[in-house]
Design an enzyme around this catalytic site. Structure first.
Site, short mmCIF file in Angstrom:
data_model
loop_
_atom_site.label_atom_id
_atom_site.label_comp_id
_atom_site.label_asym_id
_atom_site.label_seq_id
_atom_site.Cartn_x
_atom_site.Cartn_y
_atom_site.Cartn_z
N GLY A 18 -65.30 20.18 -10.58
CA GLY A 18 -64.46 18.99 -10.63
C GLY A 18 -63.07 19.29 -10.12
O GLY A 18 -62.57 20.40 -10.24
N GLY A 20 -59.13 17.23 -9.74
CA GLY A 20 -58.31 16.05 -9.97
C GLY A 20 -56.88 16.31 -9.59
O GLY A 20 -56.54 17.35 -8.99
N MET A 22 -54.33 17.05 -11.43
CA MET A 22 -53.65 18.13 -12.14
C MET A 22 -54.25 19.49 -11.83
O MET A 22 -53.58 20.51 -12.00
CB MET A 22 -53.70 17.89 -13.65
CG MET A 22 -52.76 16.82 -14.14
SD MET A 22 -52.84 16.65 -15.93
CE MET A 22 -52.18 18.23 -16.47
N VAL A 25 -61.71 22.11 -12.35
CA VAL A 25 -62.60 22.54 -13.42
C VAL A 25 -63.70 23.38 -12.81
O VAL A 25 -64.35 22.97 -11.85
CB VAL A 25 -63.20 21.34 -14.18
CG1 VAL A 25 -64.08 21.81 -15.32
CG2 VAL A 25 -62.09 20.44 -14.72
N LYS A 40 -60.77 24.93 -17.14
CA LYS A 40 -59.90 23.96 -16.49
C LYS A 40 -58.60 24.67 -16.13
O LYS A 40 -57.94 25.26 -17.00
CB LYS A 40 -59.64 22.79 -17.45
CG LYS A 40 -58.84 21.65 -16.86
CD LYS A 40 -58.78 20.51 -17.88
CE LYS A 40 -58.08 19.29 -17.33
NZ LYS A 40 -58.08 18.18 -18.32
N ASP A 141 -55.97 7.86 -23.54
CA ASP A 141 -56.46 7.73 -22.17
C ASP A 141 -57.98 7.64 -22.17
O ASP A 141 -58.66 8.28 -21.36
CB ASP A 141 -56.00 8.92 -21.32
CG ASP A 141 -56.19 8.66 -19.82
OD1 ASP A 141 -56.26 7.48 -19.42
OD2 ASP A 141 -56.26 9.64 -19.05
#
Length: 755
Positions: A18, A20, A22, A25, A40, A141
């Site tokens: 993954g 994103g 930020m 992962v 992460k 969130d």
């Protein structure tokens, strides 16, 4: 990061799973425990990046670590580790096999999920939210990408990166002050959008948005412009689910619309109530084909134009919403943890004093004159205090203690020795000392904090009572149970007087008092008090709350000490089932309860059942904690004991020897657990008729216990009795009689010394 990266010499990154905004992962191998995990990593940000933005991202990442590490529930992703390596912050989590809800919708070509799946997800997520909200944590969130559906059907909430702890101070203003959105627009509550106070009911609104989307295929407000989405949350009544999809059950439509109420007061009171509503509605639906769930009467129903009473949050949205992107709408592009007590209440940097003037009645205490520290200095010290708490939540007690000692010294210099913040740091110093085995030092620290809080806050202040209660706990650790009893009793009287008999802190004190009574040998009194506390906690907190189950565990222990093993067995089974439900089957507390079930079965002579239980427990302990973990070895020891009880002595001998060898390597040759295993080896040798071999082992155990515990310690005397029994079996009666006499003399001397 490169595929060959090895973080902290332990976590080898294997596959990127993954990515994103930020960071990334990775699927990784934990080379210490031989298991796969998810790691992460926060993406390093260059010097050209705005520094306030960078600080906020790093704080969010650290926040996720400390929040998630404090949570232990089957519906929340487990966090194993956290740290920084070569400038990269990393978070180690359990590796989840499954798909998030966003991906499931994408797999379904943005079509809605099946009704049974929606209802099951609703129940599981509401259960997890009930737990996190009980811990004082609001996710803030919640969206489809942050909810995972595992291959076995379990559902887990992920990504606590912007969650808010109830006791945290100032964090919200820090984040919103940077212009960074606190949440994803399609799932934000009206109060989040308006910048107002946010509590657990904001998560319920976001959850309503999620349910709406998985039930219909689209979010409740599906505009492409961020502003229009936010205005929709604020001003527009959502279209009922059944307008999109007529086959949806009526109860689901009503529940979701209740969750999407514009004001928090109109939504369900909490996630526990929501879960009960879902279970009841599903049960009725299954029996009668349709659930007659009444539509709740809204305290402030929307006006005909869709606006809320009192004008909602206002006619304009806050400035930080301008220029926001709308985020992901279930596109599958988003990337893929003893509950510690809150010790931070009141750490605001503000001075508080007991009511009334200082003088003889209050011990003559007056606030010392000293320069007022700057707000910046107080903020830095508060931040470092929070860092120490985070280290403690991750089990890094030595490091946490160093941080708290340094902060305590600086707070004492800047604020004074009796300032609540200084005493708060001293309290945490004591807490870390008790967790690292320095019990006598912890006692001195807690006594100092208690005296300071009595002067500054008064004897009945909750923080004073907390320090006194920790003092009692440490006295118990030191074996000074009578003194601990006196302190607990005094604290309990104060808590009942000031807080009431059913306050959670009062019940915690009564639980500790019951525990201490058993250590004083007052088993009947301990049982009665623990039973009363368990009943009260069930009424106040619920039957499967971890605190309720801890007290039931104590009830079971007392029943066993009273020889009431049938009742103890059933109680331990109830605790094991409750913990598996509330915490997950692999949680250490769940596994500990299963171990006690095995002990109870053995005591009742049901060794075949105990043997099967221990086999399963050994497998689970090995999988979760590794083959050399002390608790894995404890389960293997139980397995060996029950093999012996079933007269399978060759197998029992092999098991005991193996466990003894590992314990000697891991714990040391003179550790009590190692010696217990070595004695079990001797027992098996004796039953196999190998008395000479057994004698050598018994003597080794006796010598170790005399060296460590003293020659007149009960365990050392028991070992010499074992040795004498061996001598008898070998026909060496004269030596056996002499050894029995020596043991009797030592025992008499010990009893005389006690009198």
């Amino acid at each position: 990061m490169a595929e060959t990266s090895l973080i902290q010499g332990r976590y080898r990154l294997l596959d990127l799973i993954g990515r994103g905004g930020m960071g990334e992962v990775w699927r990784a191998q934990d080379e210490s425990l031989g298991r796969h995990v998810a790691v992460k990593c926060l993406k390093p940000l260059g010097p050209q990046q705005d520094q306030s933005f960078t600080r906020v991202l790093r704080e969010r990442f650290r926040r996720e670590a400390r929040v998630a590490a404090a949570l232990q529930h089957r519906g929340v992703t487990v966090v194993h580790d956290f740290g920084e390596h070569d400038g990269v912050l990393y978070l180690v989590m359990e590796l989840l096999e499954g798909r998030n809800l966003s991906q499931l919708l994408e797999d379904n070509r943005q079509g809605p999920l099946a009704v049974p799946d929606i209802v099951d997800i609703a129940e599981q997520v509401s259960d997890a939210l009930a737990y996190t909200h009980e811990q004082g944590i609001v996710h803030r969130d919640l969206k489809p990408a942050n909810i995972m559906r595992l291959t076995d059907g379990a559902v887990k909430i992920c990504d606590f990166g912007i969650a808010r702890l109830g006791h945290d101070i100032g964090f919200t203003s820090k984040l919103t002050g940077t212009g960074i959105a606190m949440g994803t627009p399609h799932y934000m509550s009206p109060e989040q959008i308006g910048g107002g106070p946010v509590d657990h009911r904001s998560d319920l609104y976001s959850f309503g948005c999620v349910l709406y989307e998985i039930a219909t295929g689209v979010p409740p407000f599906d505009q492409d412009d961020a502003w229009a989405v936010l205005v929709g949350h604020r001003d527009t009544v959502p279209t009922p689910l059944r307008s999109h999809r007529s086959e949806l059950p009526e109860f689901l439509d009503r529940i979701v619309l209740d969750l999407l109420a514009k004001t928090p007061e109109e939504r369900p009171s909490d996630a526990t109530a929501l879960r009960h509503q879902i279970i009841a509605a599903r049960s009725v639906s299954g029996r009668e084909g349709r659930p007659p769930v009444p539509v709740p009467v809204l305290a402030h129903p929307p006006a005909a134009d869709g606006s809320t009473p009192h004008g909602g949050p206002g006619s304009r949205l806050p400035s930080w919403t301008y220029g926001m992107t709308i985020g992901h709408k279930a596109t599958g592009s988003s990337p893929a943890l003893i509950t510690p007590p809150d010790h931070t209440a009141g750490l605001t940097g503000e001075w508080t004093t007991p009511s009334g003037p200082a003088g003889p009645a209050s011990g003559g205490y007056a606030r010392p004159e000293r320069p007022t520290p700057s707000p910046e200095q107080i903020a830095v010290l508060n931040s470092r205090h929070s860092a120490g708490l985070s280290l403690g939540r991750l089990g890094r007690w030595d490091e946490a203690g160093e941080v708290h000692r340094a902060v305590a010294a600086e707070r004492e210099h800047a604020l004074g020795p009796d300032h609540p913040d200084t005493l708060g740091s001293r309290y945490e110093v004591g807490f870390t000392l008790s967790r690292t085995g320095r019990t006598a030092d912890a006692l001195r620290e807690f006594v100092r904090v208690t005296e300071g809080r009595e002067r500054a806050l008064g004897p009945d202040h909750p923080e004073t009572l907390a320090a006194r209660q920790e003092t009692a706990y440490v006295l118990g650790q030191l074996g000074r149970h009578f003194e601990a009893h006196e302190v607990y009793a005094a604290v309990l009287a104060s808590r009942e007087r000031t807080m009431g008999p059913d306050h959670p802190d009062t019940l915690r004190c009564r639980h500790n008092l019951a525990f201490n009574l058993s250590r004083l040998g007052r088993i009947e009194d301990s049982y009665r008090m623990a039973h009363e506390v368990a009943t009260a906690r069930t009424r106040v907190l619920g039957a499967t709350h971890p605190d309720t189950l801890v007290t039931l565990y104590e009830v079971a222990y007392a029943l066993g000490m009273l020889g009431r093993w049938t009742e103890a067995l059933q109680t331990y089974r109830d605790v094991a089932a409750g913990r598996a439900h509330a915490l997950g089957g692999d949680h250490p507390d769940s596994l500990a309860a299963r171990y006690e079930v095995g002990i109870s079965l053995g005591r009742l002579g049901r060794s075949a059942e105990a043997l099967e239980l221990y086999r399963g427990l050994v497998d689970d302990r090995t999988r979760v904690h590794g083959p050399a973990d002390p608790e894995t070895l404890r389960a293997r020891h139980g397995l060996g004991v029950n093999l012996g009880r079933l007269a399978r002595w060759e197998e029992a001998l092999a098991e005991s020897r193996d466990v003894c060898a590992i314990r000697e390597r891991v714990l040391g040759p003179d550790h009590p657990d190692t010696l217990v295993s070595r004695r079990e080896v001797a027992v098996a040798l004796g039953w196999l008729g190998r008395w000479a071999d057994a004698l050598a082992v018994y003597r080794r155990v006796a010598e170790s216990r005399e060296r460590v515990l003293g020659p007149d310690h009960p365990d050392a005397l028991a070992s010499r009795n074992d040795e004498a029994h061996c001598l008898e079996q070998l026909g060496r009666g004269g030596e056996a009689v002499e050894l029995y006499r020596r043991v009797a003399a030592l025992r008499q001397r010990r009893e005389a010394g006690r009198r």
